[in-house]
Design an enzyme around this catalytic site. Structure first.
Site, mmCIF file in Angstrom:
data_model
loop_
_atom_site.group_PDB
_atom_site.id
_atom_site.type_symbol
_atom_site.label_atom_id
_atom_site.label_comp_id
_atom_site.label_asym_id
_atom_site.label_seq_id
_atom_site.Cartn_x
_atom_site.Cartn_y
_atom_site.Cartn_z
ATOM 1 N N ASP A 184 0.831 -1.202 0.000
ATOM 2 C CA ASP A 184 0.000 0.000 0.000
ATOM 3 C C ASP A 184 0.873 1.263 0.000
ATOM 4 O OD1 ASP A 184 -2.647 1.398 0.534
ATOM 5 O OD2 ASP A 184 -1.532 1.990 2.336
ATOM 6 N N GLU B 48 1.192 -0.277 -5.006
ATOM 7 C CA GLU B 48 0.238 0.776 -5.379
ATOM 8 C C GLU B 48 1.001 2.100 -5.488
ATOM 9 O OE1 GLU B 48 -3.536 3.265 -3.527
ATOM 10 O OE2 GLU B 48 -1.824 2.601 -2.340
ATOM 11 N N ASP C 224 -10.416 2.504 -3.558
ATOM 12 C CA ASP C 224 -10.221 3.956 -3.509
ATOM 13 C C ASP C 224 -10.849 4.659 -4.702
ATOM 14 O OD1 ASP C 224 -8.736 4.152 -1.111
ATOM 15 O OD2 ASP C 224 -6.920 3.526 -2.143
#
Length: 683
Positions: A456, A481, A564
């Site tokens: 992340d 990410e 998201d």
């Protein structure tokens, strides 16, 4: 006794130098909730007719009514056994048939398939590998003496609890072929591999002796047995390393972890994001159970990996403000045991589990003397004494300049690090931090059962640390990410996004190519092309796909939305009426495709069926991760490309009509998309 070795093997007759192994697969539909199923028999490994000392079988929601055992080392010879159902209150229900007989052989492993209250039984015998023998505690010398026949074992009477006649004592004759050895007498090679009994208990000799008359294909049975053997061996090795990981030198541990790692084949990998932003509520305390209920469906679609939500205790229920990293019982998604059960169910279906690794920041669970939340504890793993203090950090673990820092850290954030203001920014250059995280990752693999990592917010810390953590934990694969800003002007998204994808490639290279990256470049361009009917965007100035997949497809994980960009947050959503057009692009083109939970599970059966059809076409056409893309048309209303060399798929996107010649067969179509497959792939 050595780990994995039965103490009873220490009492093997001197004429037997190598044990056998046996494992069971039992069909039993007669259980109630809370019941367990056991194999109980005439040898100590099966309890010597004592139920609670027998061999307990396991099942899952997906595999029921089939119950399976682990492999058991055993003294070669004749065994008698029964299947027993044990209720929660301790009452044993024995099957009413005669005792079942099976013969095990020195240095061989035997799989038994049978059913509760049925005389029918199927056995397959296979040669044990050196690894099997070592796991059983056998030290092999360079030359083994020829195997001798196992001594006869006296028949065992039916135990008192069992109603019915005693077991039959007759053994099935074996057809044998003499095999000459250099120094010894002829050895006997077994040709009869199964027993078949009629419902009255008598032997059907023709079916017993003739493989072609078996009710089950022997090749399929052997393949299943081999697959189960591999699966059991991997689980046993995982558990052994889990118990030893704080005792072994890190170099030795990493080498052994590498040996058990199922490295992902990027050309066959299809990722599913197994949650959305609201899953912590939708699961009502057990989101893992929701995912587990759909594992069989995902496997049927062709999913190979499921990315699960952050599993540690977190200040925010979604999991992205983690605090006690080892504490998996305080997650809003469920308990540790529920997570392990899900991962086991996935593994049974050949699906890897991907953990969401949130390590850019960490919330303190205690305050320092000045009231700053910068004291971190190892809460959650108190039962493992060797892990004491592993995650006990203080202000020294936080980057200098951070509002949670006490000034004792070693360094500030890196030149390109983005700040995450909601929680303390962790200094990954600190050696103790590196060591702690590496230990935690190895624990996630060996104890919990994860296979792969999704990192992340990787723009918050150096890419080299992602590479380091991969090397220190040996995942099957990893993806980061890296959500960077794309280039816009007064007209909107710019056509040329080369700098954006080059920055992603720079990050991948900085991990030493240990990690792939989500292809945000392709997402941004593709959704703009679909939303505004600007399909000219899908061809760059060199005639290639314009995203990361056009330059570095082997490390590009393509996607339309995630928790998201889509879901209830919708920070940057793909246009809803064009989602299937988007998947028609992703699932036909190179790269590693990722599918979003909502599109498969929340958008209805038709959407799921269409995504599945596209996945099956990709698999049938054998599209490789780096497949060649020949773009034939890219104007405002139509995009046409052929993928593969020679071309295996042809895709057309956009509102303008298009056709294909006789070399192609229609595979899938919908509003604004068509996909054909080469007839050479359908013959």
């Amino acid at each position: 006794a050595p780990p994995g070795r039965s103490p009873a093997l220490d009492a093997m007759p001197p004429t037997i130098t190598i044990p056998a192994k046996i494992f069971f697969q039992v069909t039993c539909r007669e259980t109630n909730v809370g019941d367990t199923v056991w194999v109980v028999g005439s040898v100590p490994e099966l309890g010597s007719w004592e139920v609670k000392e027998g061999l307990q079988l396991e099942t899952t929601a997906d595999s029921f009514p089939v119950w399976k055992s682990p492999q058991v080392p055993i003294i070669p010879g004749k065994i008698q056994f029964k299947i027993v159902i044990l209720s929660e209150n301790g009452n044993a229900r024995w099957e009413g048939t005669s005792n079942k007989d099976v013969q095990t052989f020195e240095s061989k492993r035997t799989q038994v398939q049978c059913a509760f209250n049925s005389d029918d039984m199927l056995c397959a015998t296979m040669k044990m590998t050196e690894k099997d023998l070592e796991a059983a505690g056998v030290k092999l010398s360079k030359a083994q003496p020829p195997a001798e026949p196992a001594p006869a074992t006296p028949d065992t009477a039916v135990p008192p609890e069992v109603e019915g006649d005693p077991a039959e004592a007759a053994e099935v004759p074996e057809r044998t072929v003499p095999l000459k050895t250099e120094d010894g007498p002829p050895m006997q090679k077994s040709q009869s591999r199964h027993l078949f009994r009629l419902s009255d208990g008598s032997m059907q000799m023709d079916m017993t002796k003739t493989p072609s008359l078996m009710m089950m294909d022997l090749n399929s049975f052997m393949e299943e047995a081999e697959a189960e053997e591999k699966h059991v061996n991997e689980l046993e090795e995982r558990e052994r390393l889990n118990q030893q990981q704080r005792r072994l030198a890190s170099g030795a541990l990493l080498q052994e972890m590498k040996n058990i790692t199922d490295a992902a084949d990027a050309s066959e990998t299809v990722l599913l994001q197994g949650f959305n932003w609201e899953s912590h509520q939708a699961g009502k305390g057990n989101w893992y159970g929701v995912v587990e209920s759909k594992v069989e469906m995902f496997a049927d679609m062709g999913i190979t990996d499921i990315w699960l939500p952050p599993c540690s205790q977190s200040v925010a229920p979604q999991g992205y403000l983690p605090s006690q990293l080892f504490n998996l019982d305080a997650s809003a998604y469920g308990k540790k045991d529920q997570l392990k059960q899900l991962l086991a169910a996935m593994r049974q279906k050949g699906i890897r589990g991907m953990a969401d690794i949130v390590i850019n920041h960490r919330c303190g669970d205690q305050q320092d003397e000045q009231g700053r939340w910068n004291v971190f504890t190892t809460t959650g793993i108190e039962s493992r004494k060797s892990f004491a203090g592993v995650m006990d950090w203080q202000g020294w673990a936080i980057t200098l300049g951070d509002k949670f820092s006490d000034g004792t850290g070693e360094r500030g954030p890196g030149q390109y690090d983005d700040k995450f203001d909601a929680a303390p920014d962790i200094d990954h250059g600190n050696k103790k931090v590196q060591q702690s995280i590496a230990i935690w990752l190895r624990w996630l693999r060996l104890d919990v059962g994860f296979d792969a990592w999704r990192f992340d917010f990787v723009k918050g810390y150096g890419a080299e640390y992602v590479g380091l953590y991969c090397k220190k934990s040996h995942p099957s694969w990893a993806v980061g990410e890296l959500w960077l800003d794309m280039r816009y002007d007064d007209s909107g998204l710019c056509y040329d996004q080369n700098e954006h994808r080059q920055n992603t490639i720079n990050w991948i290279n900085a991990t030493d190519k240990e990690s792939a990256a989500f292809d945000f470049t392709t997402k941004g361009i593709l959704q703009e092309a679909c939303r505004n009917t600007q399909y000219w965007r899908l061809k760059d100035s060199d005639g290639k796909p314009p995203g990361l997949l056009g330059w570095m497809p082997t490390h590009a994980v393509t996607f339309l939305d995630n928790h998201d960009t889509g879901s209830t947050q919708a920070h940057w959503p793909f246009p809803g009426d064009k989602v299937l057009v988007g998947y028609a692009y992703l699932l036909t083109h190179p790269g590693i495709p990722s599918i979003f939970w909502d599109h498969v599970c929340d958008w209805g059966e038709d959407c799921r069926a269409r995504i599945k059809a596209l996945l099956k076409l990709r698999q049938k056409a054998e599209i490789k991760v780096d497949a060649k893309v020949k773009i034939l048309c890219a104007d405002a209303e139509l995009y046409i490309a052929e993928i593969g060399e020679p071309a295996a798929l042809r895709v057309a996107l956009g509102p303008r009509h298009s056709e294909a010649d006789g070399a192609w067969q229609m595979g899938a179509n919908g509003n604004d998309y068509k996909v054909w497959i080469s007839k050479s792939k359908t013959s």
